[in-house]
Design a protein around this motif. Structure first.
Motif, short mmCIF file in Angstrom:
data_model
loop_
_atom_site.label_atom_id
_atom_site.label_comp_id
_atom_site.label_asym_id
_atom_site.label_seq_id
_atom_site.Cartn_x
_atom_site.Cartn_y
_atom_site.Cartn_z
N THR A 92 0.38 -0.73 0.42
CA THR A 92 -0.06 0.07 -0.03
C THR A 92 0.84 1.22 0.08
O THR A 92 1.98 1.60 0.86
CB THR A 92 -0.83 0.07 1.69
N ILE A 93 0.48 1.82 -1.06
CA ILE A 93 1.06 2.97 -1.28
C ILE A 93 0.48 4.64 -0.19
O ILE A 93 -0.51 4.91 -0.42
CB ILE A 93 1.08 4.47 -2.30
N ARG A 94 1.36 4.67 0.82
CA ARG A 94 0.45 5.68 2.00
C ARG A 94 0.31 7.25 1.34
O ARG A 94 1.56 7.06 1.36
CB ARG A 94 0.85 5.41 2.99
N ALA A 147 -8.42 13.72 -2.50
CA ALA A 147 -8.79 12.57 -1.65
C ALA A 147 -9.45 11.51 -2.55
O ALA A 147 -8.80 10.76 -2.28
CB ALA A 147 -9.12 13.19 -0.35
N VAL A 148 -10.87 12.18 -2.33
CA VAL A 148 -12.16 10.92 -2.80
C VAL A 148 -11.65 10.96 -4.63
O VAL A 148 -11.59 9.47 -4.80
CB VAL A 148 -13.29 11.78 -3.57
N CYS A 149 -10.65 11.61 -5.59
CA CYS A 149 -10.33 11.21 -6.46
C CYS A 149 -9.59 9.94 -7.02
O CYS A 149 -9.51 8.65 -6.95
CB CYS A 149 -9.66 11.99 -7.81
N LEU A 150 -8.48 10.07 -5.63
CA LEU A 150 -7.50 8.97 -4.96
C LEU A 150 -7.93 7.31 -4.76
O LEU A 150 -7.54 6.15 -4.95
CB LEU A 150 -6.87 9.97 -4.43
N LEU A 151 -9.46 8.27 -4.01
CA LEU A 151 -9.60 6.48 -3.40
C LEU A 151 -10.60 5.41 -4.46
O LEU A 151 -9.89 4.62 -4.41
CB LEU A 151 -10.53 6.82 -2.04
N ALA A 152 -10.68 6.25 -5.90
CA ALA A 152 -11.72 6.22 -6.98
C ALA A 152 -10.59 5.42 -7.58
O ALA A 152 -10.21 4.09 -8.36
CB ALA A 152 -12.92 6.94 -7.41
N LEU A 153 -9.47 5.81 -8.50
CA LEU A 153 -8.86 5.47 -8.89
C LEU A 153 -6.86 5.10 -8.81
O LEU A 153 -6.88 4.27 -9.26
CB LEU A 153 -8.34 6.97 -9.95
N ARG A 154 -6.63 4.78 -7.41
CA ARG A 154 -6.22 4.31 -6.51
C ARG A 154 -6.23 3.72 -5.36
O ARG A 154 -6.09 3.72 -5.00
CB ARG A 154 -4.57 5.32 -6.77
N PRO A 155 -6.85 2.01 -5.97
CA PRO A 155 -6.82 1.53 -4.26
C PRO A 155 -6.26 0.63 -4.33
O PRO A 155 -6.73 0.52 -3.36
CB PRO A 155 -7.68 0.52 -5.46
N HIS A 156 -4.79 0.94 -4.85
CA HIS A 156 -4.16 0.60 -3.51
C HIS A 156 -3.17 1.50 -3.04
O HIS A 156 -2.01 1.51 -1.99
CB HIS A 156 -3.08 -0.29 -4.64
N GLY A 210 -14.99 5.64 1.32
CA GLY A 210 -14.08 4.72 0.33
C GLY A 210 -12.99 4.50 1.63
O GLY A 210 -11.80 3.97 0.93
N GLY A 211 -12.35 4.56 2.29
CA GLY A 211 -11.92 4.04 3.39
C GLY A 211 -10.34 5.18 3.63
O GLY A 211 -10.15 5.45 5.20
N GLY A 212 -11.01 6.58 2.89
CA GLY A 212 -10.26 7.27 3.77
C GLY A 212 -10.15 8.20 5.39
O GLY A 212 -11.01 8.07 6.13
N VAL A 213 -9.38 8.91 5.73
CA VAL A 213 -9.77 9.43 7.03
C VAL A 213 -9.08 10.92 7.04
O VAL A 213 -7.92 10.89 6.09
CB VAL A 213 -8.01 8.44 7.80
N ILE A 214 -9.67 11.28 7.47
CA ILE A 214 -9.46 12.93 8.20
C ILE A 214 -9.07 13.28 9.09
O ILE A 214 -10.30 12.83 10.12
CB ILE A 214 -10.83 14.09 7.79
N ARG A 224 -3.16 11.64 -11.35
CA ARG A 224 -2.12 11.18 -12.42
C ARG A 224 -1.40 11.84 -12.77
O ARG A 224 0.35 10.74 -12.71
CB ARG A 224 -2.22 12.07 -14.29
N LEU A 225 -0.45 12.88 -11.59
CA LEU A 225 0.55 13.06 -11.18
C LEU A 225 1.17 12.11 -9.99
O LEU A 225 2.29 11.69 -10.03
CB LEU A 225 0.80 14.49 -10.92
N VAL A 226 -0.17 12.17 -8.92
CA VAL A 226 0.37 10.72 -8.21
C VAL A 226 1.31 9.70 -8.70
O VAL A 226 1.60 9.08 -8.29
CB VAL A 226 -1.05 10.85 -6.87
N SER A 227 -0.23 9.19 -9.35
CA SER A 227 0.53 8.01 -10.38
C SER A 227 1.78 7.24 -10.70
O SER A 227 1.79 6.70 -10.02
CB SER A 227 -1.22 7.75 -11.84
N GLU A 228 2.08 9.26 -11.03
CA GLU A 228 3.70 8.77 -11.62
C GLU A 228 4.48 8.54 -11.00
O GLU A 228 5.69 8.07 -10.59
CB GLU A 228 3.78 9.65 -12.51
#
Length: 357
Positions: free
Chosen positions: A19-21, A35-44, A173-177, A339-343
């Motif tokens: 898992t990438i934190r 944050a919501v986009c990340l959870l939807a598009l980067r499940p790991h 989605g499993g995120g934390v605030i 997309r930048l996070v994915s890179e």
């Protein structure tokens, strides 16, 4: 105070070596949508939002939230249109769903009017909004000081409802605030692999970006349920935006002003300007003054930076500087940030690429 143990900052499901934190700094519109986009598009990826301010105490809560794009001078028009289209389609889907009321998203029709004919009679976003057309002579008679106008239907996003709705999506989605003030982005390197900086004006300190400046916006929120159509002067300084909970009257654009205290003289000026466009507003009631500081910089910053100390590295994706245009492009720029996070994720998982970061 937060526990010092590394794992306590993350949900148990995130303590997996695969898992990438990811830490997202900022819980305004940019931070929560990213944050919501990340959870939807980067499940790991595990996602933790860190901010000392949350709704209803963010600038996004004050914004009127009407989707009429503002130009970013340093960004190609095709890219701005892409961001606007992605945002419009995202919010249109919500407006057409059972979530519309909870999210505070709805369609609104009206007019943008000009005292002189604009250079661009048909703006780049005209085919994204609905029913865009030139105003008729009969319509313009309502505004005798104006000679040209555009009529169209767009979307309004109520920040006071949309931000809590995004928070719920994030948690589901499993995120934390976490309510926490971040003093230095590097302090996050012990607990996170990647940081997304959505701190807005906070980037003056966190990113050392002296080009970020406040543009103070003062508005009135009034009850005038008979006002059904938006009216926006082409200058962007005077506007009337009917919403689900109130009508927003504006506004101001005071560069470099950090004051969050409402100015009574400005409020009177706003009301006077808006009543000149819509005289029925003289009967408006329950007037409330609101002030927000828009995070402006010469160009919106969507960029990756690699922080490095003592042989350790921390990739940071910067996502801030929307100024007054945040709601119009927030989902599109959030997708760009992802997309930048994915890179960054690919580089972290590839030793050869990581060494080149």
């Amino acid at each position: 105070m937060l526990p010092e143990r590394r794992g306590d900052l993350l949900p148990s499901s995130a303590r997996n070596m695969d898992t990438i934190r990811v830490a997202v700094v900022g819980a305004g519109l940019a931070g929560l949508s990213t944050a919501v986009c990340l959870l939807a598009l980067r499940p790991h990826c595990s996602v933790t939002v860190l901010s000392d301010k949350r709704s209803p105490d963010t600038t996004s809560d004050v914004a009127a939230g009407v989707l009429i794009p503002h130009a970013f001078p340093e960004t190609p028009i095709h890219k701005q249109k892409q961001w606007f289209r992605e945002t419009f389609e995202h919010l249109s889907a919500i407006a057409s769903s059972a979530e519309a009321a909870d999210a505070g998203v709805h369609l609104v029709s009206g007019w943008q009017i000009f005292r002189s004919i604009p250079v661009e009679e048909v703006p780049f976003w005209a085919d994204v909004v609905l029913g865009f057309r030139r105003m008729s002579v009969a319509e313009l008679k309502k505004f005798p000081q104006h000679v040209f106008g555009q009529a169209f239907t767009t979307l309004k996003c109520e920040g006071s409802a949309y931000l809590p709705w995004l928070e719920t999506r994030l948690k589901d989605g499993g995120g934390v605030i976490l309510t926490r003030r971040v003093e230095d982005l590097w302090e996050l390197h012990q607990n996170f692999d990647i940081v997304v900086n959505c701190s807005g004006l906070g980037s003056r300190e966190l990113a050392g970006d002296s080009t970020v400046l406040p543009v103070r916006g003062q508005v009135l929120q009034v009850q005038a349920p008979w006002v059904k159509h938006f009216i926006r002067d082409g200058s962007g300084l005077t506007y009337i935006y009917p919403g689900a909970f109130h009508v927003t009257l504006g506004g101001t654009r005071q560069e470099g002003d950090w004051s969050l205290t409402p100015d009574a003289d400005i409020s009177q000026d706003i009301l006077s300007r808006c009543c000149a466009l819509e005289p029925s507003l003289r009967r408006a009631y329950n007037l409330k003054e609101k002030v927000g500081l828009r995070p402006y910089r010469p160009g919106l910053r969507l960029q990756t930076e690699l922080l490095s100390r003592d042989g350790r590295r921390l990739p940071v994706v910067h996502h801030y500087g929307h100024g007054a245009g945040g709601f119009s492009v927030h989902w599109g720029t959030a997708l760009e940030a992802v997309r930048l996070v994915s890179e960054c994720v690919q580089a972290l998982r590839s030793p050869a690429r990581s060494s080149k970061l």
